[in-house]
Motif scaffolding. Structure first.
Motif, PDB file in Angstrom:
ATOM      1  N   ARG A 485       0.775  -1.310   0.096  1.00  0.00           N
ATOM      2  CA  ARG A 485      -0.161  -0.114   0.069  1.00  0.00           C
ATOM      3  C   ARG A 485       0.940   1.186  -0.039  1.00  0.00           C
ATOM      4  NH1 ARG A 485      -4.387  -0.017   4.624  1.00  0.00           N
ATOM      5  NH2 ARG A 485      -4.919  -2.031   3.550  1.00  0.00           N
ATOM      6  N   ALA A 486       1.916   1.287   0.829  1.00  0.00           N
ATOM      7  CA  ALA A 486       2.903   2.261   0.720  1.00  0.00           C
ATOM      8  C   ALA A 486       3.397   2.874  -0.364  1.00  0.00           C
ATOM      9  CB  ALA A 486       3.907   2.329   1.944  1.00  0.00           C
ATOM     10  N   VAL A 487       3.984   1.730  -0.896  1.00  0.00           N
ATOM     11  CA  VAL A 487       4.580   1.879  -2.359  1.00  0.00           C
ATOM     12  C   VAL A 487       3.634   2.379  -3.386  1.00  0.00           C
ATOM     13  CG1 VAL A 487       5.912   0.604  -4.195  1.00  0.00           C
ATOM     14  CG2 VAL A 487       6.518   0.297  -1.823  1.00  0.00           C
ATOM     15  N   ALA A 488       2.496   1.762  -3.558  1.00  0.00           N
ATOM     16  CA  ALA A 488       1.390   2.273  -4.245  1.00  0.00           C
ATOM     17  C   ALA A 488       1.302   3.726  -4.198  1.00  0.00           C
ATOM     18  CB  ALA A 488       0.285   1.516  -4.395  1.00  0.00           C
ATOM     19  N   ARG A 489       1.213   4.416  -3.219  1.00  0.00           N
ATOM     20  CA  ARG A 489       0.938   5.580  -2.969  1.00  0.00           C
ATOM     21  C   ARG A 489       2.076   6.636  -3.255  1.00  0.00           C
ATOM     22  NH1 ARG A 489      -2.750   5.941   2.686  1.00  0.00           N
ATOM     23  NH2 ARG A 489      -4.401   4.451   1.885  1.00  0.00           N
ATOM     24  N   ILE A 490       3.251   6.039  -3.027  1.00  0.00           N
ATOM     25  CA  ILE A 490       4.508   6.629  -3.414  1.00  0.00           C
ATOM     26  C   ILE A 490       4.396   6.834  -4.937  1.00  0.00           C
ATOM     27  CG2 ILE A 490       6.838   6.784  -3.536  1.00  0.00           C
ATOM     28  CD1 ILE A 490       6.790   5.299  -0.505  1.00  0.00           C
ATOM     29  N   ARG A 491       4.219   5.663  -5.381  1.00  0.00           N
ATOM     30  CA  ARG A 491       4.251   5.682  -6.848  1.00  0.00           C
ATOM     31  C   ARG A 491       3.283   6.724  -7.578  1.00  0.00           C
ATOM     32  NH1 ARG A 491       3.704  -0.858  -7.866  1.00  0.00           N
ATOM     33  NH2 ARG A 491       6.058  -1.592  -7.977  1.00  0.00           N
ATOM     34  N   ALA A 492       1.996   6.784  -6.865  1.00  0.00           N
ATOM     35  CA  ALA A 492       1.103   7.662  -7.371  1.00  0.00           C
ATOM     36  C   ALA A 492       1.351   8.929  -7.214  1.00  0.00           C
ATOM     37  CB  ALA A 492      -0.281   7.226  -6.662  1.00  0.00           C
ATOM     38  N   ALA A 493       2.306   9.410  -6.099  1.00  0.00           N
ATOM     39  CA  ALA A 493       2.661  10.845  -5.868  1.00  0.00           C
ATOM     40  C   ALA A 493       3.557  11.240  -6.912  1.00  0.00           C
ATOM     41  CB  ALA A 493       2.976  10.824  -4.330  1.00  0.00           C
ATOM     42  N   VAL A 494       4.708  10.407  -7.017  1.00  0.00           N
ATOM     43  CA  VAL A 494       5.733  10.953  -7.769  1.00  0.00           C
ATOM     44  C   VAL A 494       5.849  10.596  -9.504  1.00  0.00           C
ATOM     45  CG1 VAL A 494       7.284  11.145  -5.790  1.00  0.00           C
ATOM     46  CG2 VAL A 494       7.099   8.874  -7.141  1.00  0.00           C
ATOM     47  N   GLU A 495       4.695   9.657  -9.522  1.00  0.00           N
ATOM     48  CA  GLU A 495       4.610   9.153 -11.059  1.00  0.00           C
ATOM     49  C   GLU A 495       5.923   8.584 -11.488  1.00  0.00           C
ATOM     50  OE1 GLU A 495       3.010  11.972 -13.470  1.00  0.00           O
ATOM     51  OE2 GLU A 495       1.358  12.439 -12.200  1.00  0.00           O
ATOM     52  N   VAL A 496       6.646   7.869 -10.520  1.00  0.00           N
ATOM     53  CA  VAL A 496       7.765   7.034 -10.925  1.00  0.00           C
ATOM     54  C   VAL A 496       7.605   5.518 -10.587  1.00  0.00           C
ATOM     55  CG1 VAL A 496      10.328   6.580 -10.348  1.00  0.00           C
ATOM     56  CG2 VAL A 496       9.358   9.157 -11.037  1.00  0.00           C
ATOM     57  N   ASP A 497       8.138   4.454 -11.284  1.00  0.00           N
ATOM     58  CA  ASP A 497       7.805   3.135 -10.580  1.00  0.00           C
ATOM     59  C   ASP A 497       8.865   2.807  -9.750  1.00  0.00           C
ATOM     60  OD1 ASP A 497       7.366   0.577 -10.883  1.00  0.00           O
ATOM     61  OD2 ASP A 497       8.459   0.041 -12.457  1.00  0.00           O
ATOM     62  N   VAL A 498       8.373   2.699  -8.507  1.00  0.00           N
ATOM     63  CA  VAL A 498       9.111   2.376  -7.536  1.00  0.00           C
ATOM     64  C   VAL A 498       8.968   0.901  -6.974  1.00  0.00           C
ATOM     65  CG1 VAL A 498       9.804   2.985  -5.132  1.00  0.00           C
ATOM     66  CG2 VAL A 498       8.935   4.631  -6.436  1.00  0.00           C
ATOM     67  N   PRO A 499      10.068  -0.092  -7.533  1.00  0.00           N
ATOM     68  CA  PRO A 499       9.825  -1.407  -6.967  1.00  0.00           C
ATOM     69  C   PRO A 499       9.542  -1.591  -5.575  1.00  0.00           C
ATOM     70  CG  PRO A 499      11.781  -0.996  -8.617  1.00  0.00           C
ATOM     71  CD  PRO A 499      11.238   0.385  -7.936  1.00  0.00           C
ATOM     72  N   ILE A 500       8.534  -2.703  -5.101  1.00  0.00           N
ATOM     73  CA  ILE A 500       8.417  -2.719  -3.857  1.00  0.00           C
ATOM     74  C   ILE A 500       9.602  -3.365  -3.001  1.00  0.00           C
ATOM     75  CG2 ILE A 500       7.099  -4.318  -2.442  1.00  0.00           C
ATOM     76  CD1 ILE A 500       4.757  -4.254  -4.317  1.00  0.00           C
ATOM     77  N   GLU A 517      14.517   9.549  -4.618  1.00  0.00           N
ATOM     78  CA  GLU A 517      15.112  10.635  -5.439  1.00  0.00           C
ATOM     79  C   GLU A 517      16.119  10.100  -6.650  1.00  0.00           C
ATOM     80  OE1 GLU A 517      16.679  12.756  -2.056  1.00  0.00           O
ATOM     81  OE2 GLU A 517      15.477  14.546  -2.548  1.00  0.00           O
ATOM     82  N   GLU A 518      16.887   9.009  -6.053  1.00  0.00           N
ATOM     83  CA  GLU A 518      17.536   8.598  -7.252  1.00  0.00           C
ATOM     84  C   GLU A 518      16.836   8.077  -8.299  1.00  0.00           C
ATOM     85  OE1 GLU A 518      19.536   5.437  -4.930  1.00  0.00           O
ATOM     86  OE2 GLU A 518      20.517   6.763  -3.665  1.00  0.00           O
ATOM     87  N   LEU A 519      15.768   7.469  -8.423  1.00  0.00           N
ATOM     88  CA  LEU A 519      14.648   6.771  -9.246  1.00  0.00           C
ATOM     89  C   LEU A 519      14.446   8.062 -10.265  1.00  0.00           C
ATOM     90  CD1 LEU A 519      12.913   4.154  -7.564  1.00  0.00           C
ATOM     91  CD2 LEU A 519      14.448   3.769  -9.476  1.00  0.00           C
ATOM     92  N   LEU A 520      13.842   8.980  -9.478  1.00  0.00           N
ATOM     93  CA  LEU A 520      13.631  10.467 -10.145  1.00  0.00           C
ATOM     94  C   LEU A 520      14.630  10.895 -11.036  1.00  0.00           C
ATOM     95  CD1 LEU A 520      11.276  12.221  -7.393  1.00  0.00           C
ATOM     96  CD2 LEU A 520      10.778  11.678  -9.551  1.00  0.00           C
ATOM     97  N   VAL A 521      15.744  11.068 -10.436  1.00  0.00           N
ATOM     98  CA  VAL A 521      17.016  11.558 -11.296  1.00  0.00           C
ATOM     99  C   VAL A 521      17.296  10.820 -12.463  1.00  0.00           C
ATOM    100  CG1 VAL A 521      19.211  12.036 -11.169  1.00  0.00           C
ATOM    101  CG2 VAL A 521      17.997  12.778  -9.269  1.00  0.00           C
ATOM    102  N   ALA A 522      17.204   9.533 -12.281  1.00  0.00           N
ATOM    103  CA  ALA A 522      17.525   8.543 -13.316  1.00  0.00           C
ATOM    104  C   ALA A 522      16.448   8.963 -14.527  1.00  0.00           C
ATOM    105  CB  ALA A 522      17.417   7.167 -13.013  1.00  0.00           C
ATOM    106  N   GLU A 523      15.103   8.888 -13.957  1.00  0.00           N
ATOM    107  CA  GLU A 523      14.241   9.099 -15.110  1.00  0.00           C
ATOM    108  C   GLU A 523      14.379  10.596 -15.813  1.00  0.00           C
ATOM    109  OE1 GLU A 523       9.320   9.219 -15.097  1.00  0.00           O
ATOM    110  OE2 GLU A 523      10.367   7.451 -14.344  1.00  0.00           O
TER     111      GLU A 523
END
Length: 541
Positions: A485-500, A517-523
């Motif tokens: 649930r937590a990861v799903a909400r983070i994904r929705a908030a930042v619109e980046v695929d965060v692996p569970i 932040e690292e995933l955001l920078v990479a994207e």
């Protein structure tokens, strides 16, 4: 008896089938369980051999005879028993299994503080596999997820009907928590009810595959609101089946099609050659009246391994039929289906795990300074209650329990009491145990937008205020279902695929925020100048 202690891989399935081909029964051993518990199970079962890998061998006791499945055999294997159980000469593993031979033994929590092994025969399992293959309509083009840990009997519902149907078994490399990342092309899901509830809470954030046709639930009571929301999304396109059955009845004993009918979702009617009785004092009760749910027929297990007294107590004969007394309360509804009403004893279900509080309480009473102890469930979280002026802190108690008990049996929250509440008869009054305080925490405040976002989502999911920068999701009471649930909400908030799996590897607010932040920078680094300018113009965070 042959132990199987392996991570999720095709080697697991090969090991199970090879054990049967050798004429032995298999004993699932969870690599994540404490070494002391693994040692107890191996000793109690008198397993002669453990199939494992070089990477997991250190988890097993030195007295166990090990065969590494990742090391090619250079000669036929003759296995000598460990020193703790000497025999005369080598013990060759050869032969074929017969219908009444044991197929597997699974250990469950014990009310007296000692786990007990449930013995299931090939005849028991064959009856279930045949029914499931037909009732679930399994076909060669199906793709079935293998979600359950090997230490839970649901693995048999996922593996064997799939293989018997010529279908494809989908293994999850990082376990059940990684399911949302591996749904592509899946047709059949077999899930713990609590996990499914968590997925339904985020139903619009999950990438449900168009191929999905069947979802099987089991483990605890299904919520009516969750069924309603599910059917609003999928209607009749995805078949939803609720199942019920303790380990002692070979995976499941009853099923119900959840068609969205109003009211408390039922557990259905008996399957195949199974029978169900609702008894009170050994007598059948009329429809509508509550009583103990007892199961008879083809799925009733052999009994408890080397526990004749307990076997005689729970497995009895009534009217010439051998039945298992489940300890669950139920009633026949007017529509001819069964409704689950709870337990007759203190056993609880937490996120689909069957737990005897007595086993945990017995461990707590061995801790110095603990005079009295109790365990209860609050908001799907296991809570420990201790009495004693010199009792250790909750963190210290959790650490002691973690050395001997599986993670799902270690309370996440702790309450210190001057005394335990008692009933008029002098017994523990679990209903009167106070709820743990989940008020604001004194912590280092989040630093920056990313940590504030993660802390806010942790607080929402866990029901805690004031989550700090260095708070650990799991130390605060989080678990795999809430992690989804937590990861799903983070994904929705930042619109980046965060692996569970990221949350498991970096479970503090600061750690997960840095990973996000690292995933955001990479994207962002992969965007063209035009795409970057568009983001700036639209204000998309």
């Amino acid at each position: 008896m042959v132990g199987v202690c392996l991570d999720r891989s095709p080697d697991v399935v090969a090991a199970l089938l090879a054990t049967w081909r050798a004429g032995a029964a298999y004993l699932p051993l969870d690599p994540d369980h404490p070494a002391e518990r693994l040692a107890f199970v191996l000793d109690d079962s008198a397993a002669r051999l453990v199939l494992t890998s070089a990477a997991l061998a250190h988890r097993l006791p030195g007295t166990a005879r090990l065969a590494h499945v990742d090391t090619p055999a250079t000669a036929p294997l003759n296995v000598a028993a460990p020193a703790s159980a000497p025999v005369s000469g080598p013990v060759p593993l050869s032969g074929r299994s017969a219908p009444d031979d044991a197929a597997y033994v699974i250990y469950t929590s014990g009310s007296t503080g000692t786990p007990k092994g449930v013995v299931v025969s090939h005849r028991n399992l064959a009856a279930r596999v045949a029914w499931m293959r037909e009732a679930y309509g399994l076909r060669p083009d199906d793709r079935v997820v293998q979600f359950a840990s090997l230490s839970f009997d649901t693995h048999a519902e996922e593996i064997y009907p799939t293989l018997a149907s010529g279908a494809r078994l989908e293994l999850l490399p990082d376990g059940g928590v990684s399911l949302p990342d591996h749904l592509g092309g899946v047709t059949v899901l077999d899930l713990p009810t609590a996990y499914w509830h968590a997925l339904v809470d985020e139903i619009d954030e999950i990438g449900w595959p168009p191929s999905l046709r069947l979802v099987i639930l089991g483990g605890e009571q299904v919520h009516e609101a969750a069924v309603t929301r599910w059917r609003e999304r999928f209607g009749d396109r995805v078949r939803l089946v609720n199942t019920y059955g303790p380990t002692e009845t070979t995976i499941i004993a009853t099923t119900a099609e959840l068609d969205g009918s109003p009211g408390r979702p039922p557990i259905g009617t008996p399957i195949g050659d199974t029978s169900v009785l609702i008894l009170d004092g050994g007598e059948a009760v009329p429809p509508g009246a509550p009583g103990e749910l007892c199961v008879g027929g083809a799925g009733v297990a052999v009994g408890y391994l080397d526990r004749p007294d307990l076997t005689a107590e729970r497995f009895t004969v009534l009217g010439g039929e051998r039945i298992y007394r489940t300890g669950d309360r139920a009633r026949w509804r007017a529509d001819g289906r069964l409704e689950f009403l709870g337990r007759l004893d203190d056993q609880v279900k937490v996120r689909g795990f069957r737990i005897e509080p007595g086993e945990i309480e017995a461990r707590l009473l061995t801790c110095p300074g603990v005079g009295q102890a109790a365990v209860a469930v609050h908001r799907e979280t296991l809570v420990g209650y201790v009495v004693g002026e010199d009792a250790p802190t909750g963190e210290e108690l959790a650490a002691r329990l973690a050395a001997t008990l599986p993670a799902h049996m270690v309370p996440a929250l702790w309450v210190s009491l001057p005394g335990l509440p008692l009933t008029a008869n002098g017994k523990l009054d679990r209903a009167a145990l106070p709820a743990p305080e989940l008020g604001p925490l004194t912590r280092t405040a989040p630093r920056g937008d990313a940590e504030e976002l993660v802390a806010e989502i942790f607080g929402e999911v866990l029901g805690i205020e004031g989550v700090g920068a260095f708070d650990d999701f799991f130390a605060l009471g989080g678990h795999s279902l809430l992690a989804t649930r937590a990861v799903a909400r983070i994904r929705a908030a930042v619109e980046v695929d965060v692996p569970i799996r990221t949350l498991f590897a970096r479970s503090t607010v600061a750690g997960l925020a840095a990973a996000v932040e690292e995933l955001l920078v990479a994207e962002l680094a992969g965007l063209s100048d035009e795409e970057a300018e568009h983001l700036v113009e639209t204000g998309n965070r």
